[in-house]
Write a protein that holds these residues in place. Structure first.
Motif, mmCIF file in Angstrom:
data_model
loop_
_atom_site.group_PDB
_atom_site.id
_atom_site.type_symbol
_atom_site.label_atom_id
_atom_site.label_comp_id
_atom_site.label_asym_id
_atom_site.label_seq_id
_atom_site.Cartn_x
_atom_site.Cartn_y
_atom_site.Cartn_z
ATOM 1 N N GLY A 51 73.858 -13.011 16.609
ATOM 2 C CA GLY A 51 74.613 -11.851 17.057
ATOM 3 C C GLY A 51 74.938 -10.932 15.906
ATOM 4 N N PHE A 52 75.611 -9.838 16.232
ATOM 5 C CA PHE A 52 75.970 -8.842 15.222
ATOM 6 C C PHE A 52 77.168 -8.058 15.720
ATOM 7 N N ASN A 53 77.761 -7.285 14.838
ATOM 8 C CA ASN A 53 78.817 -6.349 15.197
ATOM 9 C C ASN A 53 78.209 -4.957 15.324
ATOM 10 N N VAL A 54 78.451 -4.329 16.460
ATOM 11 C CA VAL A 54 78.034 -2.940 16.636
ATOM 12 C C VAL A 54 79.124 -2.063 16.048
ATOM 13 N N THR A 55 78.811 -1.321 15.012
ATOM 14 C CA THR A 55 79.820 -0.469 14.392
ATOM 15 C C THR A 55 79.715 0.978 14.843
ATOM 16 N N GLN A 56 78.570 1.350 15.375
ATOM 17 C CA GLN A 56 78.397 2.718 15.851
ATOM 18 C C GLN A 56 77.206 2.767 16.789
ATOM 19 N N GLY A 57 77.368 3.489 17.872
ATOM 20 C CA GLY A 57 76.264 3.685 18.807
ATOM 21 C C GLY A 57 76.344 5.079 19.396
ATOM 22 N N ARG A 58 75.245 5.826 19.312
ATOM 23 C CA ARG A 58 75.237 7.219 19.772
ATOM 24 C C ARG A 58 73.869 7.578 20.332
ATOM 25 N N SER A 59 73.849 8.602 21.149
ATOM 26 C CA SER A 59 72.592 9.229 21.547
ATOM 27 C C SER A 59 72.636 10.699 21.170
ATOM 28 N N PHE A 60 71.454 11.235 20.890
ATOM 29 C CA PHE A 60 71.307 12.650 20.592
ATOM 30 C C PHE A 60 70.185 13.228 21.439
ATOM 31 N N LEU A 61 70.411 14.418 21.928
ATOM 32 C CA LEU A 61 69.400 15.166 22.668
ATOM 33 C C LEU A 61 69.221 16.501 21.967
ATOM 34 N N GLN A 62 68.011 16.710 21.433
ATOM 35 C CA GLN A 62 67.693 17.953 20.720
ATOM 36 C C GLN A 62 66.640 18.718 21.513
ATOM 37 N N LEU A 63 66.896 19.997 21.725
ATOM 38 C CA LEU A 63 65.974 20.832 22.480
ATOM 39 C C LEU A 63 64.942 21.440 21.542
ATOM 40 N N PRO A 64 63.725 21.692 22.030
ATOM 41 C CA PRO A 64 62.664 22.203 21.158
ATOM 42 C C PRO A 64 62.968 23.587 20.609
ATOM 43 N N LEU A 65 62.545 23.802 19.368
ATOM 44 C CA LEU A 65 62.797 25.063 18.685
ATOM 45 C C LEU A 65 61.632 26.038 18.788
ATOM 46 N N GLY A 66 60.577 25.654 19.494
ATOM 47 C CA GLY A 66 59.419 26.525 19.582
ATOM 48 C C GLY A 66 58.633 26.517 18.281
ATOM 49 N N LEU A 67 57.991 27.614 17.977
ATOM 50 C CA LEU A 67 57.102 27.664 16.821
ATOM 51 C C LEU A 67 57.823 27.994 15.524
ATOM 52 N N ARG A 68 59.138 28.163 15.566
ATOM 53 C CA ARG A 68 59.867 28.471 14.350
ATOM 54 C C ARG A 68 59.751 27.327 13.350
ATOM 55 N N SER A 69 59.350 27.657 12.133
ATOM 56 C CA SER A 69 59.166 26.640 11.101
ATOM 57 C C SER A 69 60.523 26.216 10.550
ATOM 58 N N THR A 70 60.726 24.904 10.389
ATOM 59 C CA THR A 70 61.971 24.393 9.818
ATOM 60 C C THR A 70 61.664 23.290 8.825
ATOM 61 N N THR A 71 62.550 23.112 7.872
ATOM 62 C CA THR A 71 62.488 21.950 6.997
ATOM 63 C C THR A 71 63.121 20.770 7.721
ATOM 64 N N PRO A 72 62.840 19.543 7.289
ATOM 65 C CA PRO A 72 63.519 18.391 7.887
ATOM 66 C C PRO A 72 65.034 18.489 7.696
ATOM 67 N N ASP A 73 65.759 17.760 8.523
ATOM 68 C CA ASP A 73 67.209 17.687 8.369
ATOM 69 C C ASP A 73 67.556 17.047 7.013
ATOM 70 N N SER A 74 68.792 17.200 6.617
ATOM 71 C CA SER A 74 69.235 16.647 5.338
ATOM 72 C C SER A 74 69.167 15.115 5.355
ATOM 73 N N PRO A 75 68.591 14.485 4.326
ATOM 74 C CA PRO A 75 68.589 13.022 4.239
ATOM 75 C C PRO A 75 70.019 12.481 4.220
ATOM 76 N N HIS A 76 70.216 11.326 4.846
ATOM 77 C CA HIS A 76 71.557 10.766 4.958
ATOM 78 C C HIS A 76 71.465 9.270 5.213
ATOM 79 N N ILE A 77 72.590 8.583 5.113
ATOM 80 C CA ILE A 77 72.763 7.248 5.654
ATOM 81 C C ILE A 77 73.951 7.301 6.595
ATOM 82 N N ASP A 78 73.941 6.432 7.619
ATOM 83 C CA ASP A 78 74.963 6.505 8.661
ATOM 84 C C ASP A 78 76.291 5.908 8.215
#
Length: 204
Positions: A104-131
């Motif tokens: 077993g384990f301890n759940v310390t965080q649980g989330r969902s994310f829904l991101q809508l498409p940005l179309g053809l607009r060019s973007t850099t990746p999101d900022s690197p992180h740890i949770d």
């Protein structure tokens, strides 16, 4: 089990019927029996990439929190189950235990994310992180649907000015990525298809 630097990508981690149930509840308007809400409640967030304005990339999304760790609030249990929909993912988390051969384990965080498409607009990746900064933990990242907007996991375990890619994973319905949560990681914003994930942080 040793999780340091671990990255494992598993397709069809849960049965197709279970994959369809998660998809139908989160994205198809299907009610979850016994849940308080009429349809899955998504909440708007102005920026999916940052906790504060100082490093915001202003990339809007929708989110839903299942479990949150309130370390500094003695009035709430740790972890605190915020959503009836957490139980939708409990069988998947049990399967994670079985797969890793742990009790077993301890759940310390649980989330969902829904991101809508940005179309053809060019973007850099999101900022690197740890949770989670302080605790060694495992990330269980489940993809609800097929999409673009790859997850990028880096080799680095500290902030860096020159991140190097360890693994790049394309969202695919039924796919899960299990990885060392101390590895910095990020995601690309989807251009063509909605991106929906469930993200759990686990300590054992």
């Amino acid at each position: 089990m040793e999780i340091k630097n671990k990255v494992e990508v598993i397709d069809n981690f849960i049965p197709v019927e279970y994959q369809n149930l998660i998809y139908d509840v989160l994205m198809g308007g299907k009610d979850l029996e016994g849940a308080d809400d009429n349809g899955f409640p998504w909440y708007f967030t102005e920026d999916v990439t940052a906790a504060g304005e100082y490093d915001s990339q202003h990339r809007p999304a929708f989110s839903h929190s299942y479990v949150t760790y309130y370390e500094d609030d003695e009035a709430l249990p740790d972890p605190f189950i915020e959503s009836d929909y957490h139980r939708l993912f409990v069988p998947m988390l049990r399967r994670v235990c079985k797969h890793l051969d742990i009790k077993g384990f301890n759940v310390t965080q649980g989330r969902s994310f829904l991101q809508l498409p940005l179309g053809l607009r060019s973007t850099t990746p999101d900022s690197p992180h740890i949770d989670m900064v302080d605790e060694d933990h495992l990330v269980a990242l489940y993809y609800v649907c097929n999409s673009d907007g790859d997850t990028i996991i880096y080799n680095e375990r500290e902030r860096s000015s020159n991140y190097t890619i360890k693994e790049k994973v394309t969202p695919k319905k039924g796919r899960i990525v299990l990885f060392d949560g101390k590895l910095y990681h990020t995601a690309e914003q989807p251009k063509y298809n909605s991106r929906c994930v469930a993200n759990y942080n686990l300590i054992y």
